[in-house]
Design a protein around this motif. Structure first.
Motif, PDB file in Angstrom:
ATOM      1  N   ASP A 104      44.842  36.801  45.094  1.00 62.39           N
ATOM      2  CA  ASP A 104      46.089  36.221  45.573  1.00 62.39           C
ATOM      3  C   ASP A 104      46.755  35.535  44.385  1.00 62.39           C
ATOM      4  O   ASP A 104      46.326  34.470  43.942  1.00 62.39           O
ATOM      5  CB  ASP A 104      45.801  35.215  46.689  1.00 62.39           C
ATOM      6  N   THR A 105      47.817  36.123  43.856  1.00 61.85           N
ATOM      7  CA  THR A 105      48.416  35.641  42.609  1.00 61.85           C
ATOM      8  C   THR A 105      49.451  34.544  42.807  1.00 61.85           C
ATOM      9  O   THR A 105      50.060  34.081  41.848  1.00 61.85           O
ATOM     10  CB  THR A 105      49.075  36.806  41.843  1.00 61.85           C
ATOM     11  N   ASN A 106      49.689  34.126  44.033  1.00 62.19           N
ATOM     12  CA  ASN A 106      50.642  33.045  44.308  1.00 62.19           C
ATOM     13  C   ASN A 106      49.873  31.810  44.754  1.00 62.19           C
ATOM     14  O   ASN A 106      49.138  31.846  45.746  1.00 62.19           O
ATOM     15  CB  ASN A 106      51.633  33.486  45.396  1.00 62.19           C
ATOM     16  N   ASP A 107      50.051  30.702  44.011  1.00 60.78           N
ATOM     17  CA  ASP A 107      49.278  29.495  44.329  1.00 60.78           C
ATOM     18  C   ASP A 107      50.132  28.337  44.824  1.00 60.78           C
ATOM     19  O   ASP A 107      49.657  27.202  44.907  1.00 60.78           O
ATOM     20  CB  ASP A 107      48.459  29.044  43.116  1.00 60.78           C
ATOM     21  N   THR A 108      51.402  28.579  45.162  1.00 64.20           N
ATOM     22  CA  THR A 108      52.264  27.474  45.592  1.00 64.20           C
ATOM     23  C   THR A 108      51.760  26.805  46.867  1.00 64.20           C
ATOM     24  O   THR A 108      51.999  25.620  47.078  1.00 64.20           O
ATOM     25  CB  THR A 108      53.703  27.969  45.830  1.00 64.20           C
ATOM     26  N   ASN A 109      51.054  27.567  47.705  1.00 64.95           N
ATOM     27  CA  ASN A 109      50.531  26.992  48.947  1.00 64.95           C
ATOM     28  C   ASN A 109      49.389  26.002  48.707  1.00 64.95           C
ATOM     29  O   ASN A 109      48.982  25.290  49.629  1.00 64.95           O
ATOM     30  CB  ASN A 109      50.050  28.103  49.879  1.00 64.95           C
ATOM     31  N   TYR A 110      48.875  25.981  47.478  1.00 68.06           N
ATOM     32  CA  TYR A 110      47.712  25.146  47.172  1.00 68.06           C
ATOM     33  C   TYR A 110      48.058  23.901  46.349  1.00 68.06           C
ATOM     34  O   TYR A 110      47.188  23.072  46.102  1.00 68.06           O
ATOM     35  CB  TYR A 110      46.668  25.968  46.407  1.00 68.06           C
ATOM     36  N   VAL A 111      49.314  23.773  45.930  1.00 65.12           N
ATOM     37  CA  VAL A 111      49.691  22.685  45.025  1.00 65.12           C
ATOM     38  C   VAL A 111      49.451  21.321  45.671  1.00 65.12           C
ATOM     39  O   VAL A 111      48.740  20.462  45.127  1.00 65.12           O
ATOM     40  CB  VAL A 111      51.167  22.829  44.598  1.00 65.12           C
ATOM     41  N   PHE A 112      50.056  21.101  46.839  1.00 61.93           N
ATOM     42  CA  PHE A 112      49.944  19.798  47.491  1.00 61.93           C
ATOM     43  C   PHE A 112      48.523  19.543  47.980  1.00 61.93           C
ATOM     44  O   PHE A 112      48.002  18.427  47.880  1.00 61.93           O
ATOM     45  CB  PHE A 112      50.931  19.727  48.663  1.00 61.93           C
ATOM     46  N   LEU A 113      47.896  20.589  48.492  1.00 54.97           N
ATOM     47  CA  LEU A 113      46.513  20.457  48.969  1.00 54.97           C
ATOM     48  C   LEU A 113      45.587  20.047  47.832  1.00 54.97           C
ATOM     49  O   LEU A 113      44.723  19.180  48.005  1.00 54.97           O
ATOM     50  CB  LEU A 113      46.059  21.773  49.588  1.00 54.97           C
ATOM     51  N   SER A 114      45.761  20.646  46.668  1.00 54.85           N
ATOM     52  CA  SER A 114      44.942  20.309  45.511  1.00 54.85           C
ATOM     53  C   SER A 114      45.133  18.851  45.117  1.00 54.85           C
ATOM     54  O   SER A 114      44.167  18.133  44.827  1.00 54.85           O
ATOM     55  CB  SER A 114      45.299  21.225  44.332  1.00 54.85           C
ATOM     56  N   PHE A 115      46.377  18.390  45.116  1.00 57.91           N
ATOM     57  CA  PHE A 115      46.664  16.999  44.765  1.00 57.91           C
ATOM     58  C   PHE A 115      46.026  16.033  45.759  1.00 57.91           C
ATOM     59  O   PHE A 115      45.388  15.038  45.385  1.00 57.91           O
ATOM     60  CB  PHE A 115      48.182  16.778  44.714  1.00 57.91           C
ATOM     61  N   VAL A 116      46.188  16.315  47.050  1.00 47.66           N
ATOM     62  CA  VAL A 116      45.668  15.427  48.093  1.00 47.66           C
ATOM     63  C   VAL A 116      44.153  15.283  47.989  1.00 47.66           C
ATOM     64  O   VAL A 116      43.607  14.171  48.002  1.00 47.66           O
ATOM     65  CB  VAL A 116      46.067  15.954  49.493  1.00 47.66           C
ATOM     66  N   THR A 117      43.460  16.405  47.886  1.00 42.24           N
ATOM     67  CA  THR A 117      41.995  16.356  47.909  1.00 42.24           C
ATOM     68  C   THR A 117      41.405  15.757  46.637  1.00 42.24           C
ATOM     69  O   THR A 117      40.290  15.231  46.658  1.00 42.24           O
ATOM     70  CB  THR A 117      41.420  17.769  48.118  1.00 42.24           C
ATOM     71  N   LYS A 118      42.141  15.801  45.534  1.00 45.95           N
ATOM     72  CA  LYS A 118      41.594  15.324  44.266  1.00 45.95           C
ATOM     73  C   LYS A 118      41.950  13.873  43.955  1.00 45.95           C
ATOM     74  O   LYS A 118      41.137  13.127  43.373  1.00 45.95           O
ATOM     75  CB  LYS A 118      42.068  16.216  43.121  1.00 45.95           C
ATOM     76  N   TYR A 119      43.155  13.428  44.365  1.00 40.23           N
ATOM     77  CA  TYR A 119      43.645  12.150  43.867  1.00 40.23           C
ATOM     78  C   TYR A 119      43.820  11.054  44.926  1.00 40.23           C
ATOM     79  O   TYR A 119      43.860   9.882  44.572  1.00 40.23           O
ATOM     80  CB  TYR A 119      44.985  12.345  43.152  1.00 40.23           C
ATOM     81  N   LEU A 120      43.952  11.409  46.192  1.00 40.81           N
ATOM     82  CA  LEU A 120      44.187  10.366  47.189  1.00 40.81           C
ATOM     83  C   LEU A 120      42.883   9.652  47.545  1.00 40.81           C
ATOM     84  O   LEU A 120      41.801  10.248  47.503  1.00 40.81           O
ATOM     85  CB  LEU A 120      44.822  10.961  48.444  1.00 40.81           C
TER      86      LEU A 120
END
Length: 568
Positions: free
Chosen positions: A388-404
């Motif tokens: 899956d070469t499109n990662d825009t669906n994962y941008v916010f999820l990645s931020f939430v799980t790593k930094y909040l």
């Protein structure tokens, strides 16, 4: 996630589902199951309309859309207020006065059975596919969090929604959606606050907007007229108007929401509430994506936000190539931090020369990170076509799980899952109601008792739920999910809207003319889309206008033919 996050997530979701099931108990007939006995107040109608639109796709893909492309997407909704006026003036009074279950019942009274059935079929096709995409979105979340195959998380999330919607029907949808939206609004505020809070000391909200502006991310309004541009003010006002008018006026997932109102007034107020709040809400979600973009000017983002695809490359023969790409990416990100800090300092001093220099270097390093991402995507393609070469669906999820912080992660994940549940439930409910009312009750079993129709509605709900889950299992290749849903709708919405506008305003045009015009128009719209002749928003306007013109001409031909036949 931590144990606390899992507790917050589980308690939030289970309590809302339990409340919805408790409030929806006792549905005795099809009106109670499909229309909540038409007893909902305006604010609940409005929240239900909003929740149906605000799927997990909104809260996952929209920040990613802003992260990559800026604020231009909000122009899609500029036609909503105009559409709302027409809906309140024409659509709602007609549907409520005729006491219909679905919008398509009206078409048989105005035209004929075949026109009603064709329109209902077009709705079932596009809504069934779209609802499958809304199930796929939360499956991504659970897959990332749990580290398991997305097939299993898709089956799990789909199963949860099917179980409570089969039992509770529209009431379960409406009551759960009301509390879902309350939690969602709270979560959006918390998310925006936390992104700003996590920026470096001395960098505030205004500073973040300055950086975003210098990086061309605040391009909210594009005044240029380009028929091949997805988002400009003209495609938003014109194409967006037709999209919103068709979606809210002819899509049963929306029509079914405001048909539950106590009266015409309550239904109108609910739609007006949606119109007032919708654009600011979408704008706020896009701003969160912009803030995340600024956050990653001071922090190193991953080369690719989809960790599953990264892990696949790390366990492939291309591992060493990826490490070189990652090193280049990290070096560029370190330089971005330096230039972003320099840009803030120059802005504070109002030093135009220093601002221009820092902006130039920041953009230069940003270009390097974009090129490293393209290099990584090339590795993915070399490694296998299933990537899956499109990662825009994962941008916010990645931020939430790593930094909040602990607790907030669970809350925000709950918000995304709740949004999906509300939107998916409305979609499945509308598919069931259209199947039962427009096909089963109309053609298969016309004289059954109320209990039979109620049972048929539950079986149809379960069947469509399974269908949507199957679609979700194959949804990974569609790219940005929120664009995919709107593009899919645009293939059908203009055509369907044209049918209803002819029904309302061209009284001389009859059923056969509209039926053949609808088939011809759909062929044209799909051909235009397949050949990339224009941006997808314009398909809504083109489909509507084509349908009206072809139906009018066809009716003239039929009238002349009949006149000549009678003369002979």
């Amino acid at each position: 996630m931590s144990v606390i996050d899992w507790c917050v997530l589980s308690l939030t979701i289970l309590s809302i589902i339990a409340y919805g099931l408790w409030k929806s108990r006792g549905a005795k007939n099809i009106e109670g199951y499909l229309l909540a006995d038409k007893e909902l107040p305006w604010y609940q109608v409005g929240l239900s309309v909003m929740a149906t639109q605000a799927s997990a796709i909104t809260f996952m893909a929209l920040p990613g859309q802003a992260y990559g492309s800026g604020m231009g997407f909000v122009q899609l909704y500029f036609g909503l207020p105009i559409a709302t006026v027409i809906l309140c003036k024409t659509f709602i009074p007609i549907f409520r006065t005729l006491n219909v279950y679905t919008a398509y019942e009206y078409l048989e009274r105005r035209f004929d059975t075949k026109t009603r059935s064709l329109t209902a079929f077009l709705f079932l096709l596009q809504r069934g596919l779209s609802t499958g995409l809304t199930i796929y979105a939360p499956s991504i979340i659970l897959s990332v969090i749990l580290g398991i195959n997305i097939t299993y998380t898709t089956l799990f999330t789909g199963g949860i929604v099917i179980s409570y919607i089969v039992y509770g029907g529209t009431k379960a949808v409406a009551y759960t959606q009301m509390f879902q939206m309350a939690i969602i609004f709270s979560g959006l505020f918390v998310a925006a606050f936390m992104v700003v809070h996590l920026l470096p000391e001395g960098v505030g909200f205004i500073d973040a907007l300055h950086i975003a502006g210098k990086m061309d991310k605040l391009n909210t309004i594009d005044l240029s007229f380009d028929i091949n541009s997805d988002y400009n003010i003209w495609s938003g006002l014109i194409g967006g108007f037709f999209l919103q008018l068709s979606y809210l006026g002819t899509d049963q997932s929306q029509v079914g929401r405001y048909l539950t109102g106590k009266s015409i007034k309550e239904s109108r107020l609910g739609l007006i509430m949606n119109s007032i709040i919708k654009i600011p809400m979408q704008f706020a979600i896009l701003v969160i994506g912009i803030l995340v973009f600024v956050f990653y000017q001071f922090n190193t983002p991953p080369v690719f936000f989809n960790k599953t695809e990264v892990a696949r490359i790390e366990n492939s023969p291309y591992k060493s190539d990826y490490k070189l790409i990652e090193t280049e990416h990290n070096i560029a990100c370190e330089q971005k931090k330096i230039h972003a800090t320099a840009l803030i300092a120059a802005i504070d001093r109002n030093d135009e020369q220093a601002i221009a220099i820092a902006q130039f270097h920041l953009r230069q390093e940003d270009t390097i990170t974009q090129l490293t991402k393209l290099e990584f995507i090339h590795l993915m393609e070399e490694n296998g076509s299933i990537s899956d070469t499109n990662d825009t669906n994962y941008v916010f999820l990645s931020f939430v799980t790593k930094y909040l912080p602990v607790g907030l992660v669970g809350l925000l994940i709950a918000i995304i899952l709740l949004a999906s549940m509300g939107s998916t439930a409305s979609g499945i409910n509308s598919l069931a109601s259209t199947s039962v009312i427009d096909f089963y009750k109309r053609f298969i079993n016309t004289t059954a008792n109320p209990q039979t129709y109620l049972d048929a509605s539950r079986w149809a709900t379960a069947a469509w739920g399974v269908f949507c889950v199957v679609i979700a299992l194959y949804a990974g290749k569609v790219g940005n999910l929120i664009e995919a849903v709107n593009k899919l709708g645009s293939l059908f919405y203009g055509n369907i809207l044209g049918i209803f506008l002819v029904a309302f305003y061209l009284k001389k045009v009859k059923g056969s003319a509209v039926f053949y015009a609808a088939i011809i128009t759909e062929v044209f719209v799909i051909a235009i889309w397949m050949n990339n002749m224009m941006a997808y928003l314009w398909l809504n306007a083109v489909g509507c206008v084509l349908l009206i013109v072809i139906a009018w001409i066809t009716q003239m031909v039929i009238d002349i033919s009949q006149k000549n036949s009678n003369t002979i």
